[in-house]
Enzyme design. Structure first.
Site, mmCIF file in Angstrom:
data_model
loop_
_atom_site.group_PDB
_atom_site.id
_atom_site.type_symbol
_atom_site.label_atom_id
_atom_site.label_comp_id
_atom_site.label_asym_id
_atom_site.label_seq_id
_atom_site.Cartn_x
_atom_site.Cartn_y
_atom_site.Cartn_z
ATOM 1 N N CYS A 88 0.834 -1.194 0.052
ATOM 2 C CA CYS A 88 0.091 0.305 -0.434
ATOM 3 C C CYS A 88 0.967 1.112 -0.260
ATOM 4 O O CYS A 88 1.978 1.033 0.794
ATOM 5 C CB CYS A 88 -1.243 0.234 1.051
ATOM 6 S SG CYS A 88 -0.042 0.697 2.869
ATOM 7 N N GLU A 89 0.724 1.737 -0.752
ATOM 8 C CA GLU A 89 1.917 3.843 -1.653
ATOM 9 C C GLU A 89 1.314 4.112 0.305
ATOM 10 O O GLU A 89 1.836 5.191 0.623
ATOM 11 C CB GLU A 89 1.297 4.972 -2.059
ATOM 12 C CG GLU A 89 -0.438 5.001 -2.325
ATOM 13 C CD GLU A 89 -0.767 5.096 -3.152
ATOM 14 O OE1 GLU A 89 -0.198 4.781 -4.135
ATOM 15 O OE2 GLU A 89 -1.674 6.187 -3.226
ATOM 16 N N HIS A 90 0.298 4.030 1.207
ATOM 17 C CA HIS A 90 -0.210 4.790 2.064
ATOM 18 C C HIS A 90 0.729 4.708 3.758
ATOM 19 O O HIS A 90 1.683 5.472 4.201
ATOM 20 C CB HIS A 90 -1.698 4.628 3.110
ATOM 21 C CG HIS A 90 -2.762 5.085 1.678
ATOM 22 N ND1 HIS A 90 -3.420 4.790 1.810
ATOM 23 C CD2 HIS A 90 -2.356 6.373 1.087
ATOM 24 C CE1 HIS A 90 -4.447 5.070 0.408
ATOM 25 N NE2 HIS A 90 -3.441 6.234 -0.006
ATOM 26 N N HIS A 91 1.552 3.185 3.754
ATOM 27 C CA HIS A 91 2.070 2.834 4.496
ATOM 28 C C HIS A 91 3.234 1.924 4.487
ATOM 29 O O HIS A 91 4.366 1.738 5.194
ATOM 30 C CB HIS A 91 1.319 1.301 5.597
ATOM 31 C CG HIS A 91 0.102 2.240 6.132
ATOM 32 N ND1 HIS A 91 -1.103 2.687 5.659
ATOM 33 C CD2 HIS A 91 -0.482 3.473 7.455
ATOM 34 C CE1 HIS A 91 -2.108 2.842 5.970
ATOM 35 N NE2 HIS A 91 -1.647 3.538 7.307
ATOM 36 N N GLN A 129 -5.086 -0.893 -4.205
ATOM 37 C CA GLN A 129 -6.057 -1.485 -3.927
ATOM 38 C C GLN A 129 -7.435 -1.311 -4.974
ATOM 39 O O GLN A 129 -7.336 -1.957 -6.163
ATOM 40 C CB GLN A 129 -6.481 -2.441 -3.588
ATOM 41 C CG GLN A 129 -7.433 -4.082 -4.333
ATOM 42 C CD GLN A 129 -8.148 -4.500 -2.625
ATOM 43 O OE1 GLN A 129 -7.849 -4.531 -1.801
ATOM 44 N NE2 GLN A 129 -8.985 -5.759 -3.202
ATOM 45 N N HIS A 157 -4.494 -6.310 4.197
ATOM 46 C CA HIS A 157 -3.482 -5.155 3.805
ATOM 47 C C HIS A 157 -3.097 -5.580 5.680
ATOM 48 O O HIS A 157 -4.020 -5.226 6.551
ATOM 49 C CB HIS A 157 -4.145 -4.021 3.844
ATOM 50 C CG HIS A 157 -4.974 -3.709 2.649
ATOM 51 N ND1 HIS A 157 -4.906 -2.481 1.530
ATOM 52 C CD2 HIS A 157 -5.973 -4.171 1.972
ATOM 53 C CE1 HIS A 157 -5.193 -2.829 0.327
ATOM 54 N NE2 HIS A 157 -5.862 -3.695 0.396
ATOM 55 N N CYS A 159 -1.317 -3.356 6.520
ATOM 56 C CA CYS A 159 -1.495 -2.195 7.517
ATOM 57 C C CYS A 159 -2.747 -1.460 8.883
ATOM 58 O O CYS A 159 -2.822 -0.994 9.726
ATOM 59 C CB CYS A 159 -1.365 -0.598 6.916
ATOM 60 S SG CYS A 159 -2.519 -0.815 5.592
#
Ligand code: ZN
Length: 201
Positions: A88-91, A129, A157, A159
């Site tokens: 994931c690009e956030h975490h 996703q 996920h 995260c």
């Protein structure tokens, strides 16, 4: 075509990446010089390079002429349970799962092994996703111009599992239906039927 192409990382600059990992270890209160960590920056850099190698891939090169004329092939082609590993690009934590990909040919088919490769190409990036689902569908639409494409991704996920809400058993499903898969309920339900059926072998 791919909105990420322009933002792709520069070619191999791993010394810089290794330094950043060393800085990260320091910021976490670790000692990058201790035995267990001494080669970690190099390993992490190599690993990250691999896990984001999808940025450097080119769809045409990947398909390598594996597109064939197949007049009369007009039944749905489904490749299901394609395992994938993304982050994931956030975490920058993994999300892993399975993809189910289908298309309705319109005179052209693609070598079956290429479909998992297309999934990998978009998985090996920093992703969400939802976007990955659309990218896989659009890629197949672009290269085959079929009557329709359906893509379903189911993933867990990390995260959400290791931190945050800590929900270990929840999974996320996303889908993208194009062409006939969007406009025709029968096609869509045939696809959903085929993907939910238990494998008989
Ligand atoms: Zn995340």
């Amino acid at each position: 075509m791919d909105p990420h192409a322009a933002g792709a990382p520069p070619p191999q600059d791993d010394k810089h990446l290794e330094d950043l990992v060393r800085q990260q270890l320091l910021a976490l209160g670790e000692d990058p010089a201790r035995e267990g960590l001494i080669r970690t920056p190099a390993r992490v850099a190599r690993s990250l390079r691999y896990l984001t190698s999808g940025y450097d891939q080119d769809l045409d090169a990947l398909l390598n002429n594996a597109i064939f004329q197949a007049e009369g092939a007009d039944e749905m082609v489904v490749v299901r349970n394609i395992e994938f590993y993304s982050q994931c690009e956030h975490h920058m934590l993994p999300f892993i799962g399975r993809a189910h990909v289908a298309y309705l040919p319109d005179g052209k088919i693609v070598g079956l092994s290429k479909i998992p490769r297309i999934v990998d190409m978009f998985a090996r990036r920093l992703q969400v996703q939802e976007r990955m689902t659309v990218q896989v569908a659009n890629a197949i639409m672009d290269v085959l111009a079929p009557k329709g494409v359906g893509v379903i991704l189911e993933a867990r996920h990390y995260c959400m599992m290791m931190r945050g809400v800590q929900k270990q058993d929840s999974s996320t499903t996303t889908s993208c239906m194009l062409g006939r898969f969007k406009s025709d309920a029968k096609t869509r339900s045939e696809f959903l039927d085929l993907t939910s059926r238990r494998s008989s072998f």
